[in-house]
Every structure is written in structure tokens, then in C-alpha cells.
Motif scaffolding. Structure first.
Motif, PDB file in Angstrom:
ATOM      1  N   ARG A 196      22.814  16.772 -19.718  1.00  0.00           N
ATOM      2  CA  ARG A 196      23.900  15.944 -20.243  1.00  0.00           C
ATOM      3  C   ARG A 196      23.400  14.653 -20.879  1.00  0.00           C
ATOM      4  NH1 ARG A 196      29.249  16.687 -18.176  1.00  0.00           N
ATOM      5  NH2 ARG A 196      29.383  18.682 -17.119  1.00  0.00           N
ATOM      6  N   ARG A 197      22.192  14.235 -20.573  1.00  0.00           N
ATOM      7  CA  ARG A 197      21.667  12.993 -21.140  1.00  0.00           C
ATOM      8  C   ARG A 197      21.429  13.157 -22.638  1.00  0.00           C
ATOM      9  NH1 ARG A 197      17.523  13.197 -17.501  1.00  0.00           N
ATOM     10  NH2 ARG A 197      18.388  12.957 -15.434  1.00  0.00           N
ATOM     11  N   GLY A 198      21.799  12.128 -23.387  1.00  0.00           N
ATOM     12  CA  GLY A 198      21.525  12.128 -24.826  1.00  0.00           C
ATOM     13  C   GLY A 198      22.585  12.823 -25.666  1.00  0.00           C
ATOM     14  N   ARG A 199      23.628  13.365 -25.052  1.00  0.00           N
ATOM     15  CA  ARG A 199      24.673  14.028 -25.828  1.00  0.00           C
ATOM     16  C   ARG A 199      25.654  13.007 -26.370  1.00  0.00           C
ATOM     17  NH1 ARG A 199      26.680  18.907 -22.148  1.00  0.00           N
ATOM     18  NH2 ARG A 199      28.617  18.007 -22.876  1.00  0.00           N
ATOM     19  N   SER A 200      26.373  13.372 -27.417  1.00  0.00           N
ATOM     20  CA  SER A 200      27.297  12.434 -28.047  1.00  0.00           C
ATOM     21  C   SER A 200      28.590  12.262 -27.263  1.00  0.00           C
ATOM     22  CB  SER A 200      27.616  12.902 -29.468  1.00  0.00           C
ATOM     23  OG  SER A 200      28.250  14.162 -29.417  1.00  0.00           O
ATOM     24  N   ASP A 201      28.902  13.191 -26.366  1.00  0.00           N
ATOM     25  CA  ASP A 201      30.160  13.110 -25.631  1.00  0.00           C
ATOM     26  C   ASP A 201      29.992  12.573 -24.218  1.00  0.00           C
ATOM     27  OD1 ASP A 201      28.827  15.264 -24.594  1.00  0.00           O
ATOM     28  OD2 ASP A 201      30.581  16.548 -24.469  1.00  0.00           O
TER      29      ASP A 201
END
Length: 193
Positions: A153-158
Motif C-alpha cells: 500500500r505504500r507509495g500508492r496514489s489512494d
């Protein structure tokens, strides 16, 4: 330093007329190749010869069109239609109302069809809960811990929306469980009196 020339596409009044067909054909190789219907690769498909082999002008109608859903802008049901999934129950009533009352060009038609779909989904979930093998919520919670879900989940836009994931997925199940518990409590109290 001089100002750059503004392309005519961005100017209100076009200063130069568009090029003629001959100028375009001279400047761009192959331009206008499909202007003549005889040169189009698909042109034979656009011709309808007299002998198509069909024995009808309009296809024979499939029996059973009475009671089928049909949009209000169409005079009749199409000659062939599917019968594998007939409308049923509350979701069928919602869908029939959408077809009987609203045109396909109206938002209400499509929103009612979506509502009918949601009613059908909840109905199938309730039917599965009454069976011996109920369908559980598809949360993917186990994969969060076994397949590096949290790290992915790290670095995702959401990222800001990820806190809502448990609420959106598990919230309806928790609410339904709470409603069932309250319903059973009320039933037990009514029986005891």
C-alpha cells in the motif's frame, strides 16, 4: 526577442482558409484514399446484393415475447431475446418499472436498473446466509497479512482513501449482523411475553 507566432487553431478568426483536397493529397501521401467508395476496403460489405440467401424480409419472431421487458421507445421486443435469466422477485419488479416508466435516455431508467441489481445482490447474499455454505465478505483481510498487503500500500496514489476500505467492505456486514442480533432479541422478548 520576437513573440512566437500563434497557431491559427487558437485564434478566433481563421486567417488562412483550410487547404483544398488537392493540396492535401499532394502534401500527405495516401490522403483521401477512402473518398471514392470503390476504393474502400469495406465497400463490398456496404453493398446489398439481391440474393443474400435469407428467406425472410424480417426474421421470424421468437415466441414468448409477452411480458418481456421492452424500452418505451421501441415498438416491440427484438425478434430474438434471451430467456435464461427471467426477472423475479423485488429486483425484477424494480427493473420492470424502469422499463415500463422511463426511456433509456433518462437517468432514472439506469439508476433503477442499478438499484434492481443491488437488490438482487443483497437477495442472493441473504439466500446464501440461509444455506449451509454462506458466502462470506470478500475482504481480503488474510492476504493483507500473508502476502505483504500492508507493504504494497505504500507509495500508492489512494493512500488517503485506504482508511475507508475496512468501513466500505466490512461496514455493511457489521450493520447486517447488528440488525440480525436486534431482530432476534426483539423476537425473543416478544415470545417471552
Amino acid at each position: 526577442m520576437s513573440e512566437p507566432e500563434i497557431p491559427s487553431a487558437y485564434v478566433r478568426d481563421k486567417r488562412t482558409p483550410p487547404p483544398s483536397r488537392e493540396e492535401l493529397r499532394a502534401r500527405i501521401p495516401g490522403w483521401g484514399a477512402d473518398l471514392d467508395p470503390a476504393d474502400r476496403p469495406s465497400y463490398p460489405k456496404l453493398q446489398y446484393p439481391a440474393g443474400t440467401g435469407a428467406h425472410w424480409d424480417f426474421p421470424d419472431r421468437q415466441p414468448g415475447a409477452e411480458g418481456r421487458e421492452r424500452s418505451v421507445e421501441h415498438a416491440f421486443v427484438t425478434p430474438v431475446f434471451g430467456t435464461a435469466q427471467p426477472l423475479h422477485g423485488l429486483s425484477g419488479a424494480v427493473r420492470r418499472y424502469a422499463y415500463a416508466r422511463f426511456s433509456e435516455g433518462r437517468l432514472a431508467h439506469w439508476l433503477l436498473l442499478i438499484a434492481g441489481d443491488r437488490v438482487e445482490a443483497w437477495g442472493s447474499t441473504l439466500r446464501s446466509l440461509a444455506s449451509t455454505r454462506p458466502i462470506g465478505p470478500a475482504t481480503g483481510l488474510r492476504s493483507e497479512f500473508t502476502h505483504g498487503g500492508v507493504a504494497s500500500r505504500r507509495g500508492r496514489s489512494d493512500v488517503r482513501h485506504q482508511v475507508l476500505d475496512p468501513v466500505v467492505v466490512a461496514g455493511p456486514w457489521i450493520a447486517a449482523t447488528g440488525a440480525a442480533v436486534l431482530g432476534v432479541r426483539g423476537l425473543v422478548r416478544a415470545v417471552r411475553r
